[in-house]
Design a protein around this motif. Structure first.
Motif, PDB file in Angstrom:
ATOM      1  N   CYS A 258      35.979  19.188  48.102  1.00 24.08           N
ATOM      2  CA  CYS A 258      36.880  17.826  48.767  1.00 24.08           C
ATOM      3  C   CYS A 258      37.344  16.913  47.797  1.00 24.08           C
ATOM      4  O   CYS A 258      38.279  16.253  48.283  1.00 24.08           O
ATOM      5  N   GLY A 259      36.716  16.786  46.590  1.00 25.26           N
ATOM      6  CA  GLY A 259      37.365  15.723  45.546  1.00 25.26           C
ATOM      7  C   GLY A 259      36.560  14.398  45.828  1.00 25.26           C
ATOM      8  O   GLY A 259      36.942  13.392  45.074  1.00 25.26           O
TER       9      GLY A 259
ATOM     10  N   LYS B 241      42.268  18.385  53.977  1.00 31.09           N
ATOM     11  CA  LYS B 241      42.504  18.688  52.557  1.00 31.09           C
ATOM     12  C   LYS B 241      41.901  18.120  51.603  1.00 31.09           C
ATOM     13  O   LYS B 241      41.592  16.890  51.735  1.00 31.09           O
ATOM     14  N   PRO B 242      41.409  18.776  50.392  1.00 31.89           N
ATOM     15  CA  PRO B 242      40.888  17.931  49.439  1.00 31.89           C
ATOM     16  C   PRO B 242      41.640  16.784  48.730  1.00 31.89           C
ATOM     17  O   PRO B 242      43.146  17.030  49.031  1.00 31.89           O
TER      18      PRO B 242
ATOM     19  N   GLN C  78      34.411  16.145  56.742  1.00 32.46           N
ATOM     20  CA  GLN C  78      33.748  17.154  57.332  1.00 32.46           C
ATOM     21  C   GLN C  78      34.675  18.314  57.485  1.00 32.46           C
ATOM     22  O   GLN C  78      35.645  17.973  57.849  1.00 32.46           O
ATOM     23  N   GLY C  79      34.118  19.435  57.332  1.00 32.28           N
ATOM     24  CA  GLY C  79      34.891  20.672  57.414  1.00 32.28           C
ATOM     25  C   GLY C  79      34.965  21.253  55.978  1.00 32.28           C
ATOM     26  O   GLY C  79      35.115  22.447  55.990  1.00 32.28           O
ATOM     27  N   LEU C  80      34.759  20.484  55.179  1.00 27.87           N
ATOM     28  CA  LEU C  80      34.768  21.192  53.691  1.00 27.87           C
ATOM     29  C   LEU C  80      33.329  21.063  53.256  1.00 27.87           C
ATOM     30  O   LEU C  80      32.545  20.283  53.518  1.00 27.87           O
ATOM     31  N   SER C  81      33.029  22.195  52.445  1.00 29.26           N
ATOM     32  CA  SER C  81      31.758  22.142  51.777  1.00 29.26           C
ATOM     33  C   SER C  81      31.665  22.821  50.378  1.00 29.26           C
ATOM     34  O   SER C  81      32.802  23.355  50.107  1.00 29.26           O
ATOM     35  N   PRO C  82      30.772  22.566  49.637  1.00 33.22           N
ATOM     36  CA  PRO C  82      30.756  22.914  48.425  1.00 33.22           C
ATOM     37  C   PRO C  82      30.887  24.540  48.091  1.00 33.22           C
ATOM     38  O   PRO C  82      30.388  25.186  49.052  1.00 33.22           O
TER      39      PRO C  82
ATOM     40  N   THR D 161      28.989  14.027  49.510  1.00 30.61           N
ATOM     41  CA  THR D 161      29.880  12.820  50.153  1.00 30.61           C
ATOM     42  C   THR D 161      30.739  13.591  51.064  1.00 30.61           C
ATOM     43  O   THR D 161      31.226  13.202  52.096  1.00 30.61           O
ATOM     44  N   HIS D 162      30.867  15.056  51.111  1.00 35.98           N
ATOM     45  CA  HIS D 162      31.762  15.785  51.963  1.00 35.98           C
ATOM     46  C   HIS D 162      31.239  15.446  53.345  1.00 35.98           C
ATOM     47  O   HIS D 162      32.104  15.496  54.278  1.00 35.98           O
TER      48      HIS D 162
END
Length: 133
Positions: free
Chosen positions: A68-69, A44-45, A86-90, A80-81
């Motif tokens: 991701c925040g 979660k972000p 990891q698992g979140l992308s812009p 930074t993600h």
């Protein structure tokens, strides 16, 4: 007859060993599948801001909105993600024309990347703000 009983006992022992091995392999595979399944759930972000960001966008330019925040360049991605989420992308987007918009700062909008007022809901108001390290 003793030889037949000896062979029979030997066969039963081998079958028991194979049966036990099969059961253990099945349990191990089930555990491995469960672990793989759990690790595929994206994180979660975090909440970097409880207010949206007013941004002037240039038409035709590609932007990468941080999902991701963790970015230190909010509301945009700084990569930074790759290490922290990891698992979140812009979310990449290109506005059609020059415009001023409010981009979501809490990361929980239902109209990504634009603010939809979600930051006014109790679950965001009561949540801690993420402080970049």
């Amino acid at each position: 007859m003793n030889m037949t009983i000896g062979k029979l006992n030997n066969l039963v022992a081998k079958l028991d060993h194979r049966c036990i091995s099969s059961i253990l392999k099945q349990a191990l595979m089930t555990t491995m599948v469960s672990k793989v399944h759990l690790s595929t759930i994206p994180p979660k972000p975090v909440i970097p801001s409880k207010k949206p960001f007013k941004v002037d966008l240039v038409g035709g330019k590609r932007y990468s909105w941080c999902t991701c925040g963790h970015s230190k360049k909010q509301p945009f991605c700084d990569g930074t993600h790759k290490t922290k989420a990891q698992g979140l992308s812009p979310l990449r987007f290109v506005p059609e024309k020059d415009t001023t918009v409010w981009l979501c700062g809490c990361k929980y909008t239902n109209n990504r990347p634009y603010c939809d007022g979600t930051h006014k809901q109790d679950f965001i108001i009561s949540a801690p703000l993420h402080e970049p390290s």
